[in-house]
Design a protein around this motif. Sequence first.
Motif, mmCIF file in Angstrom:
data_model
loop_
_atom_site.group_PDB
_atom_site.id
_atom_site.type_symbol
_atom_site.label_atom_id
_atom_site.label_comp_id
_atom_site.label_asym_id
_atom_site.label_seq_id
_atom_site.Cartn_x
_atom_site.Cartn_y
_atom_site.Cartn_z
ATOM 1 N N THR A 32 95.103 -114.043 16.388
ATOM 2 C CA THR A 32 96.364 -113.533 15.835
ATOM 3 C C THR A 32 97.172 -112.835 16.934
ATOM 4 O O THR A 32 98.365 -113.086 17.109
ATOM 5 N N ARG A 144 89.802 -116.092 6.156
ATOM 6 C CA ARG A 144 90.678 -116.771 7.122
ATOM 7 C C ARG A 144 90.996 -118.196 6.683
ATOM 8 O O ARG A 144 90.119 -118.944 6.271
ATOM 9 N N TYR A 154 96.172 -117.276 8.611
ATOM 10 C CA TYR A 154 96.411 -116.468 7.401
ATOM 11 C C TYR A 154 95.112 -115.810 6.973
ATOM 12 O O TYR A 154 94.035 -116.103 7.495
ATOM 13 N N LYS A 216 93.596 -101.580 12.234
ATOM 14 C CA LYS A 216 94.939 -101.341 11.683
ATOM 15 C C LYS A 216 95.629 -102.647 11.310
ATOM 16 O O LYS A 216 95.080 -103.715 11.514
HETATM 17 P P1 ADP Z 1 89.467 -113.887 15.819
HETATM 18 O O1 ADP Z 1 90.307 -114.842 16.629
HETATM 19 O O2 ADP Z 1 89.145 -112.626 16.563
HETATM 20 O O3 ADP Z 1 88.246 -114.518 15.221
HETATM 21 P P2 ADP Z 1 91.711 -114.024 13.910
HETATM 22 O O4 ADP Z 1 92.905 -113.639 14.698
HETATM 23 O O5 ADP Z 1 91.551 -115.473 13.571
HETATM 24 O O6 ADP Z 1 90.360 -113.413 14.595
HETATM 25 O O7 ADP Z 1 91.731 -113.146 12.576
HETATM 26 C C1 ADP Z 1 90.669 -113.238 11.632
HETATM 27 C C2 ADP Z 1 91.251 -113.074 10.228
HETATM 28 O O8 ADP Z 1 91.702 -111.746 10.047
HETATM 29 C C3 ADP Z 1 92.435 -113.983 9.923
HETATM 30 O O9 ADP Z 1 92.363 -114.364 8.574
HETATM 31 C C4 ADP Z 1 93.659 -113.078 10.179
HETATM 32 O O10 ADP Z 1 94.769 -113.432 9.359
HETATM 33 C C5 ADP Z 1 93.112 -111.720 9.777
HETATM 34 N N1 ADP Z 1 93.627 -110.617 10.604
HETATM 35 C C6 ADP Z 1 93.773 -110.582 11.950
HETATM 36 N N2 ADP Z 1 94.209 -109.379 12.357
HETATM 37 C C7 ADP Z 1 94.334 -108.624 11.233
HETATM 38 C C8 ADP Z 1 94.736 -107.271 10.970
HETATM 39 N N3 ADP Z 1 95.082 -106.454 11.972
HETATM 40 N N4 ADP Z 1 94.739 -106.836 9.699
HETATM 41 C C9 ADP Z 1 94.362 -107.661 8.677
HETATM 42 N N5 ADP Z 1 93.976 -108.938 8.847
HETATM 43 C C10 ADP Z 1 93.952 -109.421 10.111
#
Ligand code: ADP
Length: 236
Positions: A32, A144, A154, A216
Motif C-alpha cells: 500500500t 486483503r 483493498y 495507524k
Molecule cells: P503487505 O504488502 O505488507 O503485505 P498490504 O499493503 O498489501 O501489506 O496491506 C495488507 C492489507 O492491509 C490490505 O488489505 C490493505 O488494504 C490493508 N492496509 C494496509 N495498510 C493499512 C492501514 N494503515 N490501515 C488499515 N488497513 C491497511
Amino acid sequence: MAASPAVPENRPPEELNRAVILLGPPGAGKGTQAKKLAAKYSVPHLSTGDMLREHVAQGTPLGVKAKPIMERGELVPDSLVLKIVAARIERPDCAHGFVFDGFPRTVAQAQYLGELLKQHGFRRPFVIHLVVDTALILRRITGRRTCKTGGEIYNLFERPPKVEGRCDNDGGELFQRPDDREEIVAPRLHAYHKQTEPLVAYYRRLGLLHEVDASKSVEEVEQQVCKTLHHARSKH
Ligand code: ADP
Ligand code: AMP
C-alpha cells in the motif's frame, strides 16, 4: 502586489535517486505504501511477491519451482529471488531509484543487495520498518483483496471497495491471494520472524533503519513515511 505564480501542473517530481526498502511483516502495509511512494517519486515499485506471482501465472521454470513454496507460506530460495531482482534493476526505469516491497527478506539477500546497489552507483538505501501490532495482521491479511487488472489493494474490513468485488479505479475483479487464507498466515509469520526480522537489527547496525508506526490509518502512515524519508534525505 502580483499574486504568486501557481505551481505548474507538470512540475517534475522530486528525484529519489535511492533505493527505499519497506520492511515489515506480511500485512504491515508495504504494498500500500510502496505504491504511494513510487507514484510520488515517479520510480518503479518493485514487489518480489508480485514478480514471483507473475512467474507462477506464466508457468515459467522459476514460477513452477516457486509455486508450491509460496503456497506453503515459505520463502522462495535466495538464488531465485536474487536473479529476478538483479535483472529488474538493470532496466532503465530504475535509473533514478526504486521502492522495494518484500525484498530483501533474508540477511543474505540484504548483503547481495548492498553489493548490487554499489555496482549500479547508488548510495546506501533508506530502510523504513513498518511496525505493526500483531493483533492487526490477521485482519489485514485475511481481509486483503487485490484488483486483477491494476493491482490496487483493498481490505474488506478497513478499506472496502465501493462496489463489492470490483475495483473503484477501473472496475477490475478483486481476488484473494491463495496464501492470504487464514491457515497460511501462521507459516508466513513464522518465516518472517525467523528469516526476515533479523534484518531489523542488521539495518539498525548499519544506521539505515527508520521506524514508522504502521498501526495507524493508511493516510497517517503515508504522512509519517514521507516525513521520515524527507528527514533522512536532508541528513544524508
Ligand atoms: P503487505 O504488502 O505488507 O503485505 P498490504 O499493503 O498489501 O501489506 O496491506 C495488507 C492489507 O492491509 C490490505 O488489505 C490493505 O488494504 C490493508 N492496509 C494496509 N495498510 C493499512 C492501514 N494503515 N490501515 C488499515 N488497513 C491497511
Ligand atoms: P508478498 O507478496 O511479499 O507477501 O510475498 C508472497 C510470497 O512470495 C512470500 O510468502 C514468499 O513465498 C515469496 N517471496 C516474496 N518475496 C520474497 C523474497 N524476497 N524472498 C523469498 N521469498 C519471497
